[in-house]
Design a protein around this motif. Structure first.
Motif: not given
Ligand code: SF4
Length: 347
Positions: A47-48, A71-81, A240-244
């Motif tokens: 991200x920039x 656990x974050x999605x790349x290049x996604x500024x709206x990623x909830x984490x 839920x994305x935080x649960x690995x």
């Protein structure tokens, strides 16, 4: 009370690592390698750098573990984490209804450094002034941790205070994040508390196993598996994305060691303020043997207004969730109102 005192010096993870070397375990090593530079996070996530506000970072520094960032999605500024840790321009805007200390804890309920005695029967000890992650919405983001650093004398004063008040039956370890403290100190503290006849329960509030599952190590299990205290761990998971898979394994290990697991979430705009996310979170928690416990309305701390979900929407979500899930998977929607004898349900 037979109090046996080892030499006490509360140490930062950094100190402990340098004193004891890597044999202490890999979680200390991970704490040494937190992402603190916005440029590093930007590069990792593609991200920039301009998206990370330097003024907000000055007010409350970026801090995140590599596990959580992975656990974050790349290049996604709206990623909830990402939204939970990214210094944002919105934090620098002043809002009159928000304050630096929304719960007014230190003025009213702070009999000793590091001790918050607010609710009947239980008392909160700030076992550490460190966190492995800086959550942008944290109600303690302006907390004067430097005034609540506990040294040997303060620990003993706190234990004596607890021993002298027989109305107390539960001690809550908080922080910062109490699990950023060394197991040696936490083990000593647990032993002292276990010798106080009226203390029956020990509750630990932590986000560390979520952002660094290696923290659930054998040393931690040995003091949490206390013979004399019923122990519970209240995790803090918002999405839920935080649960690995690693967290799931850590929870299974804790459950097998007899530790009861609960979760509290904060309702956060654009992160978890929809019924699908909240329902998936409850289902995923339950798979990890974690009981959904509280869904908190945001504490109105200066710098976090952009995360606020209005009460009406919060109530709608709560009712939708009740229609979607069995009752035992629906966390109680609450708010902490200064001066109230308990958290206040918003129904
Ligand atoms: S105290 Fe909890 S919510 Fe606040 S920054 Fe630390 S981990 Fe996050």
């Amino acid at each position: 009370m037979n109090t046996i005192l080892p030499p006490i010096k509360l140490v930062s993870p950094k100190d402990e690592l340098s004193q004891n070397g890597l044999a202490q375990g890999s979680w200390q090593q991970e704490l040494q390698q937190l992402i603190r530079r916005p440029s590093e996070l930007a590069e990792l996530l593609d991200i920039k750098l301009e998206e990370l506000c330097p003024e907000a970072n000055e007010q409350f520094e970026l801090r995140v573990t590599r596990h959580f960032a992975a656990l974050m999605k790349k290049a996604d500024l709206q990623d909830p984490l990402l939204l939970q840790v990214m210094p944002a321009l919105a934090e620098t805007l002043e809002h009159s209804a928000y304050s630096k200390e929304p719960l007014e804890e230190t003025e009213q309920f702070n009999p000793l450094p590091g001790v918050i005695h607010k609710y009947k029967g239980r008392l909160l000890l700030m076992a550490s002034n460190q966190c492995a992650i800086n959550c942008r919405y944290c109600f303690r983001r302006h907390f004067p941790y430097q005034d609540h650093h506990l040294g040997r004398k303060q620990w003993l004063d706190a234990i004596n205070y607890i021993a002298q008040d027989s109305s107390l039956s539960e001690v809550i370890l908080s922080g910062g994040d109490p699990l950023s403290q060394s197991d040696k100190q936490l083990s000593w503290l647990t032993e002292q508390l276990a010798q106080i006849p009226h203390i029956k329960r020990l509750r630990v509030h932590s986000r560390l196993p979520v952002v660094l599952p290696q923290r659930v190590c054998s040393e931690l299990l040995s003091w949490m598996n206390s013979k004399h205290l019923q122990t519970s761990l209240v995790l803090h998971i918002n999405h839920p994305q935080e649960i690995s898979p690693q967290l799931k394994q850590a929870c299974l290990t804790l459950k097998d060691a007899g530790v009861r697991l609960y979760n509290q979430s904060v309702l956060l705009k654009a992160i978890n303020d929809d019924v699908d996310t909240l329902a998936r979170l409850s289902e995923a928690l339950y798979e990890c043997y974690i009981q959904p416990y509280y869904l908190h309305q945001l504490d109105k701390v200066q710098g976090a207004a952009h995360f606020q979900v209005d009460d009406r929407h919060a109530q709608e979500l709560y009712h939708q969730l009740r229609a979607e899930l069995p009752g035992y998977l629906v966390p109680l929607l609450t708010q902490e109102i200064p001066g109230q004898p308990a958290k206040t349900p918003i129904i």
